[in-house]
Enzyme design. Structure first.
Site, PDB file in Angstrom:
ATOM      1  N   GLU A 112     -17.794 -19.868 -40.870  1.00 50.87           N
ATOM      2  CA  GLU A 112     -18.600 -20.233 -39.699  1.00 50.87           C
ATOM      3  C   GLU A 112     -17.910 -19.799 -38.412  1.00 50.87           C
ATOM      4  OE1 GLU A 112     -20.878 -24.164 -41.568  1.00 50.87           O
ATOM      5  OE2 GLU A 112     -19.235 -24.430 -40.136  1.00 50.87           O
ATOM      6  N   LYS A 114     -18.175 -34.644 -47.717  1.00 55.27           N
ATOM      7  CA  LYS A 114     -18.772 -33.339 -47.427  1.00 55.27           C
ATOM      8  C   LYS A 114     -17.713 -32.411 -46.848  1.00 55.27           C
ATOM      9  CE  LYS A 114     -23.095 -31.537 -45.479  1.00 55.27           C
ATOM     10  NZ  LYS A 114     -22.620 -30.287 -44.885  1.00 55.27           N
ATOM     11  N   VAL A 115     -17.646 -31.195 -47.396  1.00 54.14           N
ATOM     12  CA  VAL A 115     -16.708 -30.175 -46.922  1.00 54.14           C
ATOM     13  C   VAL A 115     -17.500 -28.911 -46.624  1.00 54.14           C
ATOM     14  CG1 VAL A 115     -14.659 -28.802 -47.435  1.00 54.14           C
ATOM     15  CG2 VAL A 115     -14.836 -31.162 -48.285  1.00 54.14           C
ATOM     16  N   THR A 163     -30.561  -9.175 -54.468  1.00 49.05           N
ATOM     17  CA  THR A 163     -31.205  -8.395 -53.416  1.00 49.05           C
ATOM     18  C   THR A 163     -32.319  -9.262 -52.843  1.00 49.05           C
ATOM     19  OG1 THR A 163     -32.735  -7.361 -54.990  1.00 49.05           O
ATOM     20  CG2 THR A 163     -30.681  -6.186 -54.535  1.00 49.05           C
ATOM     21  N   HIS A 164     -32.503  -9.219 -51.536  1.00 44.95           N
ATOM     22  CA  HIS A 164     -33.458 -10.111 -50.852  1.00 44.95           C
ATOM     23  C   HIS A 164     -33.118 -11.578 -51.096  1.00 44.95           C
ATOM     24  CE1 HIS A 164     -36.267  -6.708 -50.139  1.00 44.95           C
ATOM     25  NE2 HIS A 164     -35.809  -6.296 -51.304  1.00 44.95           N
ATOM     26  N   ASN A 176       0.807  -1.219   0.000  1.00 46.51           N
ATOM     27  CA  ASN A 176       0.000   0.000   0.000  1.00 46.51           C
ATOM     28  C   ASN A 176       0.838   1.266   0.000  1.00 46.51           C
ATOM     29  OD1 ASN A 176      -1.676  -2.215   1.558  1.00 46.51           O
ATOM     30  ND2 ASN A 176      -3.161  -0.808   0.665  1.00 46.51           N
TER      31      ASN A 176
END
Length: 463
Positions: free
Chosen positions: A327, A320-321, A183-184, A127
């Site tokens: 992510e 599968k890749v 778009t959308h 201190n």
């Protein structure tokens, strides 16, 4: 075999048993006993910045004739070791502790005092010596500021630059390729990959500028306000001298906050930086999602690009890749946005002269900076730099895009163009073939009007 040997330490509340080899003392042990909450200790950059606070304070107090030069030298040498990354196991206090961070401040004071006493052969008080001219109430906010500025300037800003550079290189590589705009999530007029990538790059450029701007407030330090902002027990020149000292130590220009009451009672500068980190996370999420959509398929999705295959994507589906890098970065973005919410709530806890969620602020702010620094670099090097365009898929989709008919609006009118688009879509035929049948325009004229590349430049005027 676990060593349970202890020694007895004393503080103002009495005696406490402390592990025999611990560099900390009684107050740290009380915090360890009281705050068994998360198992998460304070971030290393914060610990190192708090050691910088103690280093600078000792140096200044010695120069002002307030601290024995031998003790001051021992303190600065001990702080140097902590700054270098030594003794980190002796900082065990949980993040979820007293809101001022007093436990972490005393943890640092005690460790430095123990080390300093060994070095100088004199009694060193946590201190009276290590904490001289300071309070937890100004030292902890200052350590937050120093650590975040250092982390942003040494890691985050370079990481944003790495990503912007990777995008720029990719623009040069594939920017000329025309694709279907969306778009959308629905087919729209054509754009080039260069235009999409340029949009990404400008988004991150804006984030970079925002982060840099927010650092201005973070460089105005609370140190010198001591307990409540008045500077009690500190030399009148301490705040200014501290800013000069820490600037020399870090190589970054800091200054004393001219409004210490504000610097300690509120966290406005910290909240501003957190907001910019949230903006950066939003940009990271947007680009990660764009990459995932463009990579989707490869047969039943958009299939516009092929991200680098880095690992098997399924424990049951051979071959599968998955888009693992986007992510991962999307999860980084989600966490940073959550941290910003936490920091906003913590910022509201400025009760009168002190904010009382400072350890949480340090933890979440530095976590966000660390996650973003790593995530941006990962996305740049393992996704942006290495993805390939599936030009055959892009060209085939573009040729079938009925929205190209928009370019014919000024010539044949909206209603006629809509009918042509619907027929082309229903029959899965190129728009130019249907337009040639349904209008009096020549093939040559239609080719000029419907040229996808020219449409990415605004099209050509009807003549």
């Amino acid at each position: 075999m676990k060593n349970n040997a202890t020694r007895t330490e004393r503080d103002s509340m009495g005696v406490v048993d402390v592990p025999q080899n611990a560099l900390y003392q009684a107050q740290t042990q009380r915090a360890v006993d009281n705050f068994n909450v998360s198992g998460r200790t304070m971030p290393v950059p914060f610990i190192q910045a708090l050691a910088m606070v103690k280093y600078c304070a000792a140096s200044i107090n010695s120069s002002l004739g307030l601290l024995d030069p031998q003790i001051a030298e021992a303190i600065t040498e001990s702080c140097d070791e902590v700054i270098a990354g030594d003794h980190l196991k002796h900082f065990p206090v949980d993040v979820y502790q007293t809101g001022s961070g007093t436990s972490s401040n005393m943890n640092m004071n005690e460790v430095v005092a123990t080390l300093s006493a060994i070095k100088c052969g004199m009694a060193v008080s946590p201190n009276d010596h290590v904490n001289m001219s300071q309070s937890s109430n100004d030292s902890i906010p200052t350590a937050i500021q120093i650590s975040t500025v250092l982390e942003v300037e040494s890691r985050l800003l370079p990481a944003i630059s790495v990503l912007m550079d990777a995008i720029s290189v990719k623009e040069d590589e594939i920017g000329h390729i025309v694709k279907t705009g969306r778009t959308h999530l629905m087919d729209a007029m054509p754009v080039t990959f260069g235009q999409e990538l340029e949009a990404w790059r400008h988004q991150f450029e804006g984030c970079y500028e925002g982060v840099v701007f927010s650092l201005k407030g973070m460089k105005k330090l609370a140190q010198g306000g001591t307990a409540v902002g008045t500077g009690v027990n500190a030399h009148p020149q301490f705040a200014a001298l501290f800013a000069t000292e820490v600037s020399a130590l870090t190589g970054i220009r800091f200054e004393a906050n001219p409004h210490p009451f504000n610097a300690m009672g509120s966290l406005d500068a910290t909240m501003a930086l957190s907001g910019q980190l949230r903006n950066l996370a939003v940009a990271l999420m947007k680009v990660s999602n764009d990459l995932r959509w463009m990579n989707s398929g490869p047969l039943a999705g958009l299939g516009e690009i092929e991200l680098e295959g880095l690992q098997p994507g399924s424990s049951i589906m051979p071959g599968k890749v998955n888009p693992v890098i986007p992510e991962s970065t999307a999860m980084v973005a989600a966490q940073v946005m959550g941290n910003d919410t936490t920091l906003g709530l913590a910022g509201q806890s400025g009760h009168f002269e002190l904010n009382v969620m400072l350890p949480l602020v340090a933890d979440k702010l530095l976590e966000s900076i660390n996650l973003l620094s790593n995530g941006l670099t990962m996305l740049a090097t393992k996704a942006i730099s290495s993805f390939k365009v599936r030009e055959d898929e892009v060209e085939a989709a573009l040729a079938r895009n009925p929205i190209l008919v928009t370019a014919l609006n000024p010539v044949i009118g909206y209603a006629k163009a809509a009918a042509i688009a619907k027929k082309a879509y229903a029959e899965n035929r190129p728009i130019i073939d249907v337009a040639e049948e349904e209008t009096e325009l020549s093939r040559e004229k239609l080719e000029a009007l419907l040229d996808p590349y020219l449409l990415t430049r605004g099209g050509i005027a009807d003549s």
